[in-house]
Write a protein that holds these residues in place. Sequence first.
Motif, PDB file in Angstrom:
ATOM      1  N   GLN A  89       3.358   5.694  15.663  1.00 52.72           N
ATOM      2  CA  GLN A  89       3.743   6.922  14.943  1.00 52.72           C
ATOM      3  C   GLN A  89       2.574   7.907  14.831  1.00 52.72           C
ATOM      4  OE1 GLN A  89       4.618   7.643  10.589  1.00 52.72           O
ATOM      5  NE2 GLN A  89       6.580   6.790  11.248  1.00 52.72           N
ATOM      6  N   LEU A 128       0.872  -1.175   0.000  1.00 55.80           N
ATOM      7  CA  LEU A 128       0.000   0.000   0.000  1.00 55.80           C
ATOM      8  C   LEU A 128       0.906   1.222   0.000  1.00 55.80           C
ATOM      9  CD1 LEU A 128      -1.734  -2.377   1.300  1.00 55.80           C
ATOM     10  CD2 LEU A 128      -3.193  -0.545   2.137  1.00 55.80           C
ATOM     11  N   LEU A 129       0.865   1.939  -1.100  1.00 53.26           N
ATOM     12  CA  LEU A 129       1.785   3.052  -1.298  1.00 53.26           C
ATOM     13  C   LEU A 129       1.035   4.372  -1.222  1.00 53.26           C
ATOM     14  CD1 LEU A 129       4.833   3.595  -2.231  1.00 53.26           C
ATOM     15  CD2 LEU A 129       3.834   3.971  -4.490  1.00 53.26           C
ATOM     16  N   SER A 130       1.270   5.124  -0.159  1.00 53.94           N
ATOM     17  CA  SER A 130       0.703   6.473  -0.077  1.00 53.94           C
ATOM     18  C   SER A 130       1.716   7.399  -0.737  1.00 53.94           C
ATOM     19  CB  SER A 130       0.495   6.849   1.385  1.00 53.94           C
ATOM     20  OG  SER A 130       1.743   6.990   2.011  1.00 53.94           O
ATOM     21  N   ARG A 188      -8.874   2.461   6.619  1.00 57.03           N
ATOM     22  CA  ARG A 188      -7.759   1.511   6.498  1.00 57.03           C
ATOM     23  C   ARG A 188      -8.263   0.097   6.236  1.00 57.03           C
ATOM     24  NH1 ARG A 188      -5.201   5.045   5.752  1.00 57.03           N
ATOM     25  NH2 ARG A 188      -3.642   6.094   7.010  1.00 57.03           N
ATOM     26  N   THR A 194       2.577  -2.595   4.500  1.00 57.38           N
ATOM     27  CA  THR A 194       2.290  -1.176   4.736  1.00 57.38           C
ATOM     28  C   THR A 194       3.499  -0.510   5.383  1.00 57.38           C
ATOM     29  OG1 THR A 194       1.524  -1.265   7.013  1.00 57.38           O
ATOM     30  CG2 THR A 194      -0.096  -1.842   5.301  1.00 57.38           C
ATOM     31  N   GLY A 195       3.453   0.811   5.438  1.00 58.30           N
ATOM     32  CA  GLY A 195       4.547   1.575   6.023  1.00 58.30           C
ATOM     33  C   GLY A 195       4.295   1.956   7.469  1.00 58.30           C
ATOM     34  N   SER A 248      -3.559   6.005  13.985  1.00 59.95           N
ATOM     35  CA  SER A 248      -4.027   4.748  13.384  1.00 59.95           C
ATOM     36  C   SER A 248      -3.017   3.622  13.589  1.00 59.95           C
ATOM     37  CB  SER A 248      -4.271   4.956  11.894  1.00 59.95           C
ATOM     38  OG  SER A 248      -3.071   5.391  11.287  1.00 59.95           O
ATOM     39  N   GLN A 249      -1.894   3.919  14.203  1.00 59.03           N
ATOM     40  CA  GLN A 249      -0.833   2.912  14.304  1.00 59.03           C
ATOM     41  C   GLN A 249      -0.572   2.473  15.742  1.00 59.03           C
ATOM     42  OE1 GLN A 249       2.433   4.332  11.835  1.00 59.03           O
ATOM     43  NE2 GLN A 249       0.995   4.924  10.238  1.00 59.03           N
ATOM     44  N   CYS A 263      -5.322  11.394   0.120  1.00 60.16           N
ATOM     45  CA  CYS A 263      -6.727  11.049   0.345  1.00 60.16           C
ATOM     46  C   CYS A 263      -7.040  10.994   1.828  1.00 60.16           C
ATOM     47  CB  CYS A 263      -7.077   9.719  -0.320  1.00 60.16           C
ATOM     48  SG  CYS A 263      -6.483   8.283   0.549  1.00 60.16           S
ATOM     49  N   PHE A 299      -4.303   4.609  -3.231  1.00 57.34           N
ATOM     50  CA  PHE A 299      -5.684   5.094  -3.155  1.00 57.34           C
ATOM     51  C   PHE A 299      -5.680   6.610  -3.320  1.00 57.34           C
ATOM     52  CE2 PHE A 299      -5.389   1.110  -0.961  1.00 57.34           C
ATOM     53  CZ  PHE A 299      -6.558   0.451  -1.294  1.00 57.34           C
ATOM     54  N   GLY A 349       3.437   9.271   1.137  1.00 56.52           N
ATOM     55  CA  GLY A 349       4.244   9.652   2.296  1.00 56.52           C
ATOM     56  C   GLY A 349       5.668   9.124   2.258  1.00 56.52           C
ATOM     57  N   ILE A 350       6.374   9.345   3.364  1.00 54.85           N
ATOM     58  CA  ILE A 350       7.788   8.964   3.438  1.00 54.85           C
ATOM     59  C   ILE A 350       7.935   7.466   3.728  1.00 54.85           C
ATOM     60  CG2 ILE A 350       9.905   9.279   4.826  1.00 54.85           C
ATOM     61  CD1 ILE A 350       8.906  12.183   5.334  1.00 54.85           C
ATOM     62  N   ASP A 351       7.001   6.927   4.514  1.00 56.94           N
ATOM     63  CA  ASP A 351       7.197   5.593   5.062  1.00 56.94           C
ATOM     64  C   ASP A 351       6.947   4.453   4.069  1.00 56.94           C
ATOM     65  OD1 ASP A 351       7.612   6.975   7.421  1.00 56.94           O
ATOM     66  OD2 ASP A 351       5.527   6.808   8.024  1.00 56.94           O
ATOM     67  N   SER A 352       5.818   4.515   3.364  1.00 57.89           N
ATOM     68  CA  SER A 352       5.448   3.328   2.581  1.00 57.89           C
ATOM     69  C   SER A 352       6.432   2.995   1.454  1.00 57.89           C
ATOM     70  CB  SER A 352       4.004   3.415   2.082  1.00 57.89           C
ATOM     71  OG  SER A 352       3.714   4.660   1.535  1.00 57.89           O
TER      72      SER A 352
HETATM   73  P1  ATP Z   1       3.239   7.024   4.937  1.00 59.00           P
HETATM   74  O1  ATP Z   1       4.408   7.898   5.255  1.00 59.00           O
HETATM   75  O2  ATP Z   1       3.620   5.760   4.271  1.00 59.00           O
HETATM   76  O3  ATP Z   1       2.135   7.756   4.254  1.00 59.00           O
HETATM   77  P2  ATP Z   1       2.031   7.554   7.414  1.00 59.00           P
HETATM   78  O4  ATP Z   1       3.000   7.644   8.538  1.00 59.00           O
HETATM   79  O5  ATP Z   1       1.518   8.778   6.797  1.00 59.00           O
HETATM   80  O6  ATP Z   1       2.655   6.572   6.332  1.00 59.00           O
HETATM   81  P3  ATP Z   1      -0.686   6.580   7.588  1.00 59.00           P
HETATM   82  O7  ATP Z   1      -1.172   7.739   6.841  1.00 59.00           O
HETATM   83  O8  ATP Z   1      -1.353   6.161   8.860  1.00 59.00           O
HETATM   84  O9  ATP Z   1       0.839   6.692   7.999  1.00 59.00           O
HETATM   85  O10 ATP Z   1      -0.653   5.335   6.614  1.00 59.00           O
HETATM   86  C1  ATP Z   1      -0.240   4.081   7.088  1.00 59.00           C
HETATM   87  C2  ATP Z   1      -0.011   3.168   5.906  1.00 59.00           C
HETATM   88  O11 ATP Z   1      -1.247   2.969   5.212  1.00 59.00           O
HETATM   89  C3  ATP Z   1       0.929   3.766   4.881  1.00 59.00           C
HETATM   90  O12 ATP Z   1       2.284   3.515   5.199  1.00 59.00           O
HETATM   91  C4  ATP Z   1       0.502   3.037   3.638  1.00 59.00           C
HETATM   92  O13 ATP Z   1       1.067   1.738   3.584  1.00 59.00           O
HETATM   93  C5  ATP Z   1      -1.006   2.926   3.826  1.00 59.00           C
HETATM   94  N1  ATP Z   1      -1.681   4.069   3.182  1.00 59.00           N
HETATM   95  C6  ATP Z   1      -2.093   5.219   3.733  1.00 59.00           C
HETATM   96  N2  ATP Z   1      -2.662   6.018   2.813  1.00 59.00           N
HETATM   97  C7  ATP Z   1      -2.595   5.375   1.637  1.00 59.00           C
HETATM   98  C8  ATP Z   1      -2.991   5.659   0.294  1.00 59.00           C
HETATM   99  N3  ATP Z   1      -3.555   6.804  -0.031  1.00 59.00           N
HETATM  100  N4  ATP Z   1      -2.765   4.735  -0.657  1.00 59.00           N
HETATM  101  C9  ATP Z   1      -2.174   3.566  -0.354  1.00 59.00           C
HETATM  102  N5  ATP Z   1      -1.769   3.243   0.875  1.00 59.00           N
HETATM  103  C10 ATP Z   1      -1.971   4.124   1.875  1.00 59.00           C
END
Ligand code: ATP
Length: 398
Positions: free
Chosen positions: A292, A183-185, A265, A286-287, A295-296, A344, A209, A187-190
């Motif tokens: 953090q 799941l790739l947002s 989620r 997931t990341g 939701s985590q 999103c 998404f 963000g930095i983590d995924s």
């Molecule tokens: P990231 O830096 O990866 O966005 P985050 O610290 O912002 O992580 P969250 O926003 O809680 O944490 O998201 C947790 C995980 O859910 C993300 O690492 C990713 O794997 C998944 N995720 C979140 N938003 C999306 C998205 N729009 N599309 C796909 N995966 C998502």
Amino acid sequence: MVRLRPVLVVHYHEISLKRGNRPLFLRHLRRNLEAALADVGPAPVRQLPGRVVVDLDGHPAPAAVQERVGRVFGVAFATVAYRAPSTLPAMKAVLGRLLESRSFPSFRITARRAFKTYPMTSVELNRALGAFVLERVATRVDLEHAAQDIRVEVLPSETYISLDRVEGPGGLPVGVSGTVVALLSGGIDSPVAAWRMMKRGCRVVFVHFHSVPYLPPTSQAKARALVERLTEWQYDSRLHLVPFGEIQREVVLGVPPPLRVVVYRRLMVRIAETLARRSGALALATGESLGQVASQTLDNIARIDEAATLPVLRPLIGMDKLEITTQAQRLGTFEISIEPDADCCTLFTPKHPTTRASAAEVAAAEARLDLDRLVATGADGATLEVFGFPRAAVPLRP
Ligand code: ATP
Ligand code: MG
């Protein structure tokens, strides 16, 4: 004068081969090396006992080959070596030529025999070649902290002599561990999480998404840029872009604000799982990193897992944000991730999400949704894009 015939000798960690999967490992390693080198000129890849050899004789861009090989998972290190027949005079002739352009304050010879029936022992080779070096270069032997290691690998067919070494990324060749959906947002983590799965031998299929048309398509552009960067490690990638805005709108209508993030989620997990089954993937990734964000927490992670039937892998679970950020900077995903973007998750997201969603609360909230329809809408509405490296991106469906 002897003609130099360069090769890149690729070494892998034997440790990963103890599971009886050596042929699979080597098949993927070789195929991935060939993919990584597809556009840098002819560099035939050969498998020898205990190592893989890339022929660089006459190659127009040996530095590019080294750089590429240094980024293939499964490679522990590689040496830039020169071929010599396995006789002492022939080894000296090659070594002599290599020393012409070199000076170093100290050195050691590291001779290894891949077959023990060679008439000289490693120690004898070290001595003979060490004495030869001392005759030609003003230097001294230092076994502990040599400025120059001269590696001599005696194989049954020939000997490889090398002065330079390229570090590899380690890990397992992409493909040996099967496929996961990450799941790739934006963000930095995924992206870091996806890279770590690749490093353990997974082929990663990406799912992003987005909330177009409720939000601008910037998050998709970021996802594409991230996938493009990560494809350098697995040579071809698939990215599913899932329209999520309409689904979020329905969640907002039925679910109390504090529970929405967990419900989003869980829907993401179900949709990703549907896509995973279609791609033959065996797990999700997931990341997430423990604690953090809201939701985590362990409670919310438990709720997310309860929506999944495949394992949800979280390679960053024990990492600090700083460690993840450093890794993202090294990978070159950081600059892409910090581009401003309307994710999103910023759409319809409550100010105070709960950190402890209970299973009963979540079940009650989801009872008000037509889950099957929402999941099918997401999975069937997804578009697929294909990325290649070193080839350019090829869109499959618009
Ligand atoms: P990231 O830096 O990866 O966005 P985050 O610290 O912002 O992580 P969250 O926003 O809680 O944490 O998201 C947790 C995980 O859910 C993300 O690492 C990713 O794997 C998944 N995720 C979140 N938003 C999306 C998205 N729009 N599309 C796909 N995966 C998502
Ligand atoms: Mg995020």
